[in-house]
Scaffold this active site. Structure first.
Site, mmCIF file in Angstrom:
data_model
loop_
_atom_site.group_PDB
_atom_site.id
_atom_site.type_symbol
_atom_site.label_atom_id
_atom_site.label_comp_id
_atom_site.label_asym_id
_atom_site.label_seq_id
_atom_site.Cartn_x
_atom_site.Cartn_y
_atom_site.Cartn_z
ATOM 1 N N CYS A 129 0.833 -1.203 0.000
ATOM 2 C CA CYS A 129 0.000 0.000 0.000
ATOM 3 C C CYS A 129 0.866 1.251 0.000
ATOM 4 O O CYS A 129 0.481 2.280 -0.569
ATOM 5 C CB CYS A 129 -0.950 -0.019 1.200
ATOM 6 S SG CYS A 129 -0.137 -0.285 2.792
ATOM 7 N N HIS A 380 -1.430 0.837 7.663
ATOM 8 C CA HIS A 380 -1.896 0.912 6.276
ATOM 9 C C HIS A 380 -1.670 2.325 5.758
ATOM 10 O O HIS A 380 -1.818 3.311 6.494
ATOM 11 C CB HIS A 380 -3.374 0.541 6.207
ATOM 12 C CG HIS A 380 -3.912 0.482 4.821
ATOM 13 N ND1 HIS A 380 -3.401 -0.355 3.851
ATOM 14 C CD2 HIS A 380 -4.913 1.187 4.210
ATOM 15 C CE1 HIS A 380 -4.070 -0.182 2.719
ATOM 16 N NE2 HIS A 380 -4.989 0.741 2.915
#
Length: 1029
Positions: A129, A380
């Protein structure tokens, strides 16, 4: 209305019929009988019908032809005992209205299509990510995108668009990826080609800030090699600014200027709330005093000075790194600062520039990179990016893209993955400002189309996507059409399945019917072969695995799906039914005899009457009878195993000589009646009357065994009394402290002493030790294998030293193949006594060197061996035990990789000697496995070909110490080469390795990822940059 009762006339009374018989006769019943009850009812008639009297009615009862079919709703599951039950085989799925989507498992391909006026996402390949966020930010930099499209692609003219395009360079990957992000019809793109080209590990999350630096450096290097000179300085023009370190001497006032380039400004956020405060601290003046004084070239001495940074030029794209991930010296690893920072949409850098000139100092916010999570090692990454064409803001979360407007337009605000109670409230922000506790990079910009080849590549990819969508739609339509046809077929055929009374019928497999009704399973042809008996007809035992259906339904199935053989009414096997009738009657008789005999054996038998039978035979005689009668064995024993392996009744009391056993505990007397009834089933069983004498040979052998046992005990007591100290291991001589007044000690092998002790402890269970096998300590040439020093250090564990008096006892009681002794020879030189030692036989030097060579080789080729790790606490070592002799230094270990030829290798018997040494070393001459484990010590399983790096990872999980904080030593040597194997470092089985930790690490699981990830980052970018993680 009165209910008529079903009765049968027996004598003078009326008895109601059995419920299961009612079922088999086809009469109504309130509910279905269980399978076991149906099985019994199908054969209940055998008690009154002889095999030769079996009729068609009995055959139909055995095959349960007349059992009524179950009605839907009456059974929760299919009744396997009833061949007429057609409920619960999967028909419920088809008998109602069915949604078309249930006919397929194919998602709508249009769900993968890009919405109009929406951007394209990027697939998260596991832990990528952070890569996706930067790619989206760089894609929305129109000038950078246009520059990449201008890069020369030498393969553009040669490439055939009918074949797949595989980019080769980083630049080609970015070109193709940006072109797809711009004009692809797909909702998201797979970036695996670029990720693979960068050498990234998709399963490990790397440091995002370091990735940004290293990638821009790599891209700058790539563009500098382009033939177009306009591309050489694009990265510098876009992202590079310049500042200078200005140092002013307090003594003479001389100013020293050191210019430097930057691609991003790293701003400390600790203790600040505003972005401008962070920039101010970055540029503030620093005092150089004390040990940190500045050497002034004008004064030619160290002087107090001041130093600060002066911004000289700013890039078009200004990257501001907010230093949220800092190193915590107390814990020894990184932590995340969750400080709220306020930043403006319009940033004026004019006050921070040294000379403004005509430079544009106003910057507009274009991207915010966000890290969700409370830990520096997990979480994340998301990007908020402004579309430069429309000024709209979008959230890029891997494949998902969301437009931010209205209440959703809160830049830098994302919920944490793991919320904590201690989270601070978000401060109020003025208009034109935003606050974030998760933003780690801000992108400000000052205030692009691709070539025809990339356009054709995108068009080709869009064409492939459209073809895929059409293929998926066609597959969905085919599945729906096929499902509808199957739906109609099942509804019509299910009505025809039940076989009506008096009409023709056939049998089909139950599993086949279930597969036919299961749309997920392809329907195969009907296979009835496995249901046939030896006569080629339907086996009665298989009736629970088939279903009786109408002839009309069977004709349809066999015509459409094929198969064989077809089983109709003529397939009911009378021979099998008659045979089963005969077997069941025989079994019933056996059960009655078993009950009678069980009662008879309880009656006491007079001592002068009856027969001897084995207790084990008597316990299992019924099972033995089933095995001895062929028919019973075939029907009832073929899937059973008897725990007591016995072939014939009474064989358990027959001795090896074929006579009656002498063991009274294995036999008992039974009456004549019991024996006669049992003998009917075992006519050839051994017969022993109560007057039968036990085997005389067994009696004689038993008497001799007891005499030998008494003799062994006497020998053991005598030897133990004469060698008591040797048995109890008391008052033993040692080589380290040679006993006074003794010049000679004798040697025997440890194996002899251990075997002798086993006999002394349990003389009744073994034979006396008759000889001393000292030849195991000698080589084939008759020479001794150990030196005095080697016996002192370790080989003494394979020998036992004896006093002269004990040696005399040994020679009297045992046969000695070779006497071995060691004597001390004293020499007096200048008022001192020097002791020398000599063995008899003398040492065989050639074979000794061969033994050492073999030991060293075995030590370097071990697998699954144990080593011990001792942790050093407060700079004090835990007590160090003696280290095995073969712990060589690092240089010695390397030198020993190529060992010189052992002396005597030219001897014809050399290889025979080596073979002897291998056998001796591995069987008897090896180190003791005992190890005294100390507090703070842990054992690890390792192999010789394992690297030091792998050992450090094991230690990290055992002691919670990160690999780069481990200082390992063995025998005073430091182990530092992570790529070296343990064998080459001199680590051998049972080695003791000392561990000193620089800093205690708590989150060692995260450290494992970082330690592995650090190495991967260095390899993936091939740059000489120090990575601090």
């Amino acid at each position: 209305m009165r209910r008529r009762s079903l009765t049968k006339q027996t004598g003078g009374g009326k008895t109601p019929p059995d419920r299961s018989v009612i079922l088999l006769l086809g009469r109504p019943c309130c509910r279905m009988a269980p399978r076991l009850q149906l099985e019994r009812a199908a054969w209940r008639w055998v008690d009154t019908v002889k095999p030769e009297d079996v009729t068609e009615e009995h055959i139909e009862m055995a095959y349960r032809i007349r059992v009524p079919a179950c009605k839907r709703g009456a059974c929760r599951r299919n009744c396997k005992g009833n061949p007429n039950c057609l409920v619960g085989i999967g028909e419920h799925v088809w008998l109602g209205e069915i949604d078309e989507n249930s006919f397929h498992n194919i998602d709508d391909p249009n769900s993968e299509r890009r919405d109009k006026n929406k951007f394209v996402g990027l697939t998260n390949l596991g832990a990528t990510c952070y890569v996706n966020t930067f790619l989206q930010v760089w894609f929305h930099n129109l000038e950078l995108r246009k520059t990449l499209y201008m890069c020369q692609n030498s393969r553009a003219e040669e490439h055939n668009l009918d074949s797949d395009y595989e980019p080769q360079t980083i630049c080609e990957h970015l070109q193709y990826l940006f072109a797809l992000l711009q004009n692809s019809n797909r909702r998201y793109i797979d970036p695996s080609g670029l990720v693979k080209a960068l050498g990234l590990n998709t399963g490990q999350q790397q440091d995002a800030q370091e990735f940004s630096k290293l990638f821009l450096s790599l891209l700058e290097d790539t563009l500098s090699k382009q033939k177009n000179p306009n591309l050489h300085n694009v990265i510098q023009q876009q992202f590079c600014g310049q500042f200078a370190y200005v140092t002013v001497c307090n003594q003479c006032g001389r100013a020293s200027l050191l210019p430097s380039r930057f691609y991003e400004l790293e701003l400390n956020i600790q203790g600040h709330k505003q972005l401008t405060d962070c920039i101010t601290e970055f540029l503030k003046e620093e005092k150089l005093e004390g040990d940190n004084r500045y050497f002034c070239e004008n004064c030619q001495s160290k002087q107090n000075a001041t130093r600060r940074i002066k911004l000289q030029t700013l890039p078009r794209t200004l990257n501001l790194q907010l230093m949220r991930f800092v190193f915590d010296r107390q814990t020894g690893h990184k932590k995340k600062l969750n400080t709220f920072i306020s930043f403006p949409e319009i940033l004026d850098m004019g006050p921070f520039l040294e000379q403004k000139g005509k430079l544009c100092c106003l910057y507009e916010l274009s991207a915010v990179l966000i890290h969700r999570g409370v830990s520096a090692y997990s979480g994340h990454y998301i990007a908020h990016v402004r579309d430069s064409r429309t000024s709209d803001w979008y959230k890029f979360n891997d494949e998902e893209i969301e437009k931010m407007e209205g209440k959703k337009l809160q830049l830098g605000i994302e919920e944490d993955i793991a919320d904590t109670k201690s989270q601070a409230r978000k401060p109020k922000c003025s208009k034109g400002y935003h606050c974030s506790r998760n933003a780690y990079m801000l992108v400000y910009k000052q205030w692009s189309e691709y070539d025809a080849f990339l356009q054709r590549l995108v068009e080709r990819d869009n064409k492939k996507f459209e073809e895929w969508c059409k293929e998926m739609a066609d597959m969905r339509k085919q599945s729906v059409d096929k499902g509808k046809a199957k739906h109609e077929e099942v509804k019509e055929l299910y009505k025809l399945l039940p076989a009506e009374d008096g009409k023709l019928f056939e049998f089909v497999p139950l599993d086949w019917l279930k597969n036919w009704l299961d749309d997920a399973t392809a329907t195969k042809s009907i296979d009835n072969l496995k249901f046939l008996c030896t006569h080629g007809k339907l086996h009665p035992d298989k009736i629970g695995e088939v279903k009786r259906i109408s002839l009309k339904a069977a004709d349809h199935f066999f015509k459409r799906y094929g198969g064989s053989p077809r089983l109709d009414r003529s397939s009911l096997c009378k021979d099998c039914v008659v045979q089963r009738c005969r077997v069941l009657r025989l079994k019933n008789q056996l059960n009655e005899d078993y009950k009678d005999i069980s009662n008879l054996v309880k009656i006491p038998v007079k001592s002068n009457q009856g027969f001897w039978v084995g207790k084990a035979s008597l316990r299992s005689w019924r099972q033995l009878a089933l095995e001895h009668i062929p028919l019973l064995h075939f029907f009832f024993i073929k899937e059973q195993q008897n725990d007591e392996e016995m072939k014939t009744f009474n064989e358990d009391i027959v001795c090896v000589h074929g006579s009656l056993s002498i063991s009274d505990g294995e036999k008992r007397l039974v009456s004549d009646e019991v024996w006669n009834r049992i003998k009917v089933y075992f006519p050839k069983a051994p017969e022993f009357t109560c007057q039968q004498e036990p085997c005389q040979q067994c009696i004689m052998l038993d008497r001799e065994g007891k005499e030998n046992e008494a003799l062994n005990k006497m020998i053991a007591n005598e030897q133990k009394a004469n060698l008591l100290n040797l048995f109890q291991e008391k008052n033993r001589p040692t080589l380290q402290k040679w006993p006074q007044d003794t010049e000679v000690l004798y040697i025997v092998s440890l194996f002899f002493v251990e075997e002798w002790k086993k006999f002394i402890r349990k003389p009744a269970k073994g034979n006396p030790v008759s000889s001393v096998g000292n030849s195991v300590l000698l080589c084939p040439h008759g020479g001794f294998m150990f030196t005095y020093d080697s016996m002192v250090k370790g080989d003494a564990q394979q020998i036992v030293l004896l006093w002269p008096g004990e040696w005399d006892v040994i020679r009297r009681h045992f046969l000695v193949d070779q006497a071995i002794s060691i004597c001390r020879l004293s020499e007096k030189t200048q008022n001192t006594m020097n002791a020398q030692y000599r063995t008899q036989p003398d040492l065989c030097k050639d074979c000794r060197e061969g033994l050492i060579f073999q030991q060293q080789r075995d030590m370097r080729e071990y697998t699954q061996a144990t080593v011990y790790i001792r942790k050093v606490v407060d700079n004090k070592r835990i007590m160090k035990e003696a280290v095995p002799e073969l712990n060589a230094s690092g240089s010695d270990a390397e030198d020993e990789k190529e060992v010189a030829k052992v002396k005597g290798e030219s001897d014809p018997d050399f290889y025979q000697v080596i073979q002897f040494l291998i056998v001796s070393y591995k069987s008897g001459i090896r180190r003791s496995a005992r190890h005294r484990k100390l507090r703070g010590e842990k054992a690890l399983i390792v192999s010789a070909n394992q690297t030091l790096k792998e050992l450090k990872i094991q230690i990290m999980h055992a002691f919670s110490v990160a690999p780069f904080d481990q200082n390992l030593t063995i025998d005073g040597r430091h182990l530092t080469d992570d790529s070296a194997t343990l064998g080459s470092l001199g680590v051998i089985p049972d080695s003791i390795i000392f561990l000193k930790a620089d800093e205690p690490i708590a989150d060692y699981a995260a450290m494992d990822d970082v330690y592995q990830g650090k190495l991967n980052l260095k390899q993936m970018y091939s740059v000489n940059l120090h990575l601090f993680i």
